[in-house]
Write a protein that holds these residues in place. Structure first.
Motif, PDB file in Angstrom:
ATOM      1  N   GLY A  96       0.790  -1.233   0.000  1.00  0.00           N
ATOM      2  CA  GLY A  96       0.000   0.000   0.000  1.00  0.00           C
ATOM      3  C   GLY A  96       0.818   1.275   0.000  1.00  0.00           C
ATOM      4  N   ILE A  97       2.125   1.172  -0.093  1.00  0.00           N
ATOM      5  CA  ILE A  97       2.948   2.383  -0.023  1.00  0.00           C
ATOM      6  C   ILE A  97       2.942   3.124  -1.367  1.00  0.00           C
ATOM      7  N   GLY A  98       2.670   2.390  -2.448  1.00  0.00           N
ATOM      8  CA  GLY A  98       2.566   3.054  -3.761  1.00  0.00           C
ATOM      9  C   GLY A  98       3.497   2.503  -4.826  1.00  0.00           C
ATOM     10  N   LYS A  99       3.950   1.246  -4.662  1.00  0.00           N
ATOM     11  CA  LYS A  99       4.880   0.659  -5.640  1.00  0.00           C
ATOM     12  C   LYS A  99       4.218   0.533  -7.008  1.00  0.00           C
ATOM     13  N   SER A 100       2.999  -0.012  -7.016  1.00  0.00           N
ATOM     14  CA  SER A 100       2.315  -0.210  -8.299  1.00  0.00           C
ATOM     15  C   SER A 100       2.031   1.125  -8.960  1.00  0.00           C
ATOM     16  N   THR A 101       1.646   2.111  -8.153  1.00  0.00           N
ATOM     17  CA  THR A 101       1.376   3.452  -8.691  1.00  0.00           C
ATOM     18  C   THR A 101       2.638   4.027  -9.326  1.00  0.00           C
ATOM     19  N   ARG A 131      -6.813   2.225 -12.084  1.00  0.00           N
ATOM     20  CA  ARG A 131      -5.711   3.022 -11.543  1.00  0.00           C
ATOM     21  C   ARG A 131      -5.135   3.937 -12.624  1.00  0.00           C
ATOM     22  N   ARG A 134      -7.328   6.831 -13.177  1.00  0.00           N
ATOM     23  CA  ARG A 134      -7.220   7.780 -12.071  1.00  0.00           C
ATOM     24  C   ARG A 134      -5.959   8.643 -12.205  1.00  0.00           C
ATOM     25  N   LEU A 135      -4.920   8.006 -12.754  1.00  0.00           N
ATOM     26  CA  LEU A 135      -3.650   8.722 -12.918  1.00  0.00           C
ATOM     27  C   LEU A 135      -3.610   9.522 -14.223  1.00  0.00           C
ATOM     28  N   MET A 264       2.354  11.664  -2.506  1.00  0.00           N
ATOM     29  CA  MET A 264       1.197  10.899  -2.984  1.00  0.00           C
ATOM     30  C   MET A 264      -0.025  11.804  -2.960  1.00  0.00           C
ATOM     31  N   THR A 265      -0.607  12.001  -4.134  1.00  0.00           N
ATOM     32  CA  THR A 265      -1.791  12.867  -4.200  1.00  0.00           C
ATOM     33  C   THR A 265      -2.973  12.062  -4.727  1.00  0.00           C
ATOM     34  N   GLU A 266      -4.088  12.705  -4.879  1.00  0.00           N
ATOM     35  CA  GLU A 266      -5.292  12.071  -5.435  1.00  0.00           C
ATOM     36  C   GLU A 266      -5.028  11.531  -6.833  1.00  0.00           C
ATOM     37  N   THR A 267      -4.132  12.187  -7.557  1.00  0.00           N
ATOM     38  CA  THR A 267      -3.877  11.777  -8.936  1.00  0.00           C
ATOM     39  C   THR A 267      -2.480  11.186  -9.100  1.00  0.00           C
ATOM     40  N   GLY A 268      -2.039  10.455  -8.093  1.00  0.00           N
ATOM     41  CA  GLY A 268      -0.776   9.731  -8.217  1.00  0.00           C
ATOM     42  C   GLY A 268       0.389  10.423  -7.541  1.00  0.00           C
TER      43      GLY A 268
HETATM   44  P1  TYD Z   1      -0.395   1.013  -4.603  1.00  0.00           P
HETATM   45  O1  TYD Z   1       0.406   1.568  -5.719  1.00  0.00           O
HETATM   46  O2  TYD Z   1      -1.469   0.046  -4.939  1.00  0.00           O
HETATM   47  O3  TYD Z   1       0.555   0.382  -3.481  1.00  0.00           O
HETATM   48  P2  TYD Z   1       1.448  -0.972  -3.508  1.00  0.00           P
HETATM   49  O4  TYD Z   1       1.545  -1.428  -4.911  1.00  0.00           O
HETATM   50  O5  TYD Z   1       2.763  -0.541  -2.917  1.00  0.00           O
HETATM   51  O6  TYD Z   1       0.766  -1.946  -2.622  1.00  0.00           O
HETATM   52  O7  TYD Z   1      -0.975   2.296  -3.832  1.00  0.00           O
HETATM   53  C1  TYD Z   1      -1.822   2.092  -2.818  1.00  0.00           C
HETATM   54  C2  TYD Z   1      -2.239   3.363  -2.106  1.00  0.00           C
HETATM   55  O8  TYD Z   1      -2.006   4.562  -2.777  1.00  0.00           O
HETATM   56  C3  TYD Z   1      -3.715   3.276  -1.875  1.00  0.00           C
HETATM   57  O9  TYD Z   1      -3.914   3.237  -0.477  1.00  0.00           O
HETATM   58  C4  TYD Z   1      -4.288   4.482  -2.490  1.00  0.00           C
HETATM   59  C5  TYD Z   1      -3.154   5.391  -2.730  1.00  0.00           C
HETATM   60  N1  TYD Z   1      -3.275   6.148  -3.984  1.00  0.00           N
HETATM   61  C6  TYD Z   1      -3.430   7.528  -3.928  1.00  0.00           C
HETATM   62  O10 TYD Z   1      -3.475   8.131  -2.863  1.00  0.00           O
HETATM   63  N2  TYD Z   1      -3.522   8.219  -5.115  1.00  0.00           N
HETATM   64  C7  TYD Z   1      -3.492   7.606  -6.318  1.00  0.00           C
HETATM   65  O11 TYD Z   1      -3.571   8.273  -7.357  1.00  0.00           O
HETATM   66  C8  TYD Z   1      -3.349   6.182  -6.354  1.00  0.00           C
HETATM   67  C9  TYD Z   1      -3.327   5.427  -7.650  1.00  0.00           C
HETATM   68  C10 TYD Z   1      -3.235   5.494  -5.166  1.00  0.00           C
END
Ligand code: TYD
Ligand code: MG
Length: 465
Positions: A96-101, A131, A134-135, A264-268
């Motif tokens: 949930g830290i944002g790796k995939s994002t 996702r 959203r981005l 980390m914002t609403e849009t990535g």
């Molecule tokens: P994610 O990339 O799924 O994390 P990981 O791959 O490390 O597990 O990101 C998860 C968190 O990021 C989720 O709690 C929501 C937040 N997020 C935002 O705040 N803004 C965004 O634009 C996106 C895509 C995610």
């Protein structure tokens, strides 16, 4: 021929055991996983059947590594100037830290110039598309796929579809079908990574593996995974804060300990090109218990606010809570303050917080931590617009640190006017710190007691009967 049987492999160090045990010989507890494999590596390689290897000189006409630049400069810098073709990068971080994002943003940025694919074993196509939408990246020409089969991935990359950059999210859910063990076990993770890295090297594309991190902060699976890849990046931050730091802990193609800061914002994730300004956004120099540390992260200076709170305690073992720094180091500074400077903190509750969810590893922060502690204890703010750095030794001496000029320059840029720094120390070019060209007023100290003296007169914090 070695016999195949049930063995136990340590997740930490990869050592094989014949029997299960609570503790491995490396000292780790509860890390043995059951596997089917060979008790020992096959023996008898000295039978003369191998090929001769040939040796070459150190000098050659090798081309410099070909890099794929994302133009997300915080990411490029951490990689050492872009992703290298034929290399493997491991990106680790808490769930949930944002790796995939981060990685979908990276491949989307690269997809304008390179053929990029993103393979997820964890999320469905619909989720990934959501996702991307959203981005605002849904128009980027990235190849999306969901699979956990390493065989399918290799077959695709080998014959039909050669990418320039491939992301595998995550290595823990990848599966090699000719092994008996379940996905997520040491053998599966290791073999999957081995196979994927081999094809990346052979077909010369940049491979990015996502790795989950265990509770104690290591990438799940054996340490061996970190040795197999060329670059290891950690994506870290406090989930409750918007700041995220990408840190390189190993890089065969660039410097380590380099950081990239994102928000980390609403849009990535947005790049933060001036993190000092952001970390000091709500800094107030009239409050006691706060100091500003001029640190160095990788190649860049960073000003960081350190807060401390000292409160009397009725408990036999007063509470100590530290966020963003080393607890043992805090205990050491408190002991030195007590025994060398007459500031007794042992019967107080002590809280220390590094603002912004950052984690400081530099010993140069010692003096800034001490300043915050003394300030809180005396209930007097640190001198106005002052930055602090220096390492504290056990006898209370202040030791030299590196990159003095760079730290001072960053402070100057952000409007600070003075600095409390060690008396000793040379800049990297051999120039003595006395000859530094700075507009800051320097208070150069050699003992921790000198820092206490900067808070004079010591009237508050001392009770008068
Ligand atoms: P994610 O990339 O799924 O994390 P990981 O791959 O490390 O597990 O990101 C998860 C968190 O990021 C989720 O709690 C929501 C937040 N997020 C935002 O705040 N803004 C965004 O634009 C996106 C895509 C995610
Ligand atoms: Mg993810």
């Amino acid at each position: 021929m070695a016999r195949k049987s049930i063995i136990y492999i340590c997740d930490e160090c990869g050592v094989r055991h014949k029997k299960w045990a609570g503790q491995c010989s490396c000292g780790a507890w509860n890390t043995l996983s059951k596997e089917e494999g060979f008790e020992s590596a096959p023996k008898g390689l000295s039978d003369g059947k191998g090929d001769r290897i040939s040796f070459v000189g150190l000098k050659g006409k090798e081309e410099p590594a070909h890099r794929r630049v994302t133009k997300i400069s915080e990411f490029d810098r951490v990689c050492g100037g872009g992703l290298v073709s034929g290399s493997a990068t491991l990106v680790g971080g808490d769930p949930g830290i944002g790796k995939s994002t981060l990685l979908i943003q990276v491949v989307a940025a690269l997809s304008k110039d390179f053929k990029c694919v993103y393979i997820s074993g964890e999320e469905a196509i619909a989720q990934l598309r959501l996702r991307a939408a959203r981005l605002g990246l849904d128009n980027a020409p990235v190849g999306l796929a969901t699979t956990t089969s390493v065989r399918d991935i290799i077959t695709t990359f080998d014959k039909e579809y050669l990418p320039d950059v491939a992301v595998i999210d995550s290595i823990q859910c990848m599966f090699v079908d000719n092994l008996d063990s379940a996905p997520g076990t040491v053998t599966q993770i290791r073999t999957s990574a081995q196979e994927l890295i081999r094809i990346a090297k052979r077909r010369q594309f940049a491979l990015i593996l996502v790795g989950h991190v265990t509770k104690d902060g290591n990438i799940a699976g054996p340490r061996i995974l970190e040795h197999m890849v060329d670059t290891v990046l950690y994506f870290e931050g406090e989930p409750s804060h918007q700041f995220r730091v990408l840190r390189s802990v190993k890089n065969r193609f660039g410097p380590t300990d380099e950081i990239g800061v994102f928000e980390m914002t609403e849009t990535g994730l947005n790049e933060v090109s001036n993190p000092s300004a952001l970390f000091l956004a709500s800094y107030h120099d009239k409050v006691a218990g706060i100091s500003v540390f001029a640190g160095i992260e990788g190649s860049r200076p960073l000003l960081i606010e350190i807060q401390s709170l000292i409160a009397p305690s009725q408990q036999p073992a007063p509470r100590r809570a530290v966020v963003g720094w080393d607890t043992n180091r805090l205990a050491m500074i408190m002991a030195v303050l007590g025994s060398r400077c007459g500031i007794p903190l042992s019967s107080n509750e002590v809280y220390l917080n590094v603002v912004g969810g950052l984690r400081i590893r530099e010993p140069a922060a010692d003096l800034a931590v001490a300043a915050a502690l003394i300030s809180s204890f005396l209930e007097k703010p640190v001198a106005k617009k002052t930055i602090v750095f220096g390492e504290v030794g056990l006898s209370g001496e202040i030791r030299a640190v590196s990159h003095i000029a760079t730290r001072l320059k960053e402070a100057e840029k952000l409007g600070f006017t003075s600095a409390i720094i060690p008396i000793a120390g040379y800049e990297n070019d051999g120039k003595h710190a006395n000859q530094l060209n700075t507009s800051l007023t320097l208070k150069r100290i050699s003992q921790l007691a000198d820092l206490v003296a900067t808070f004079e007169p010591l009237n508050s914090g001392v009770t008068n009967d």
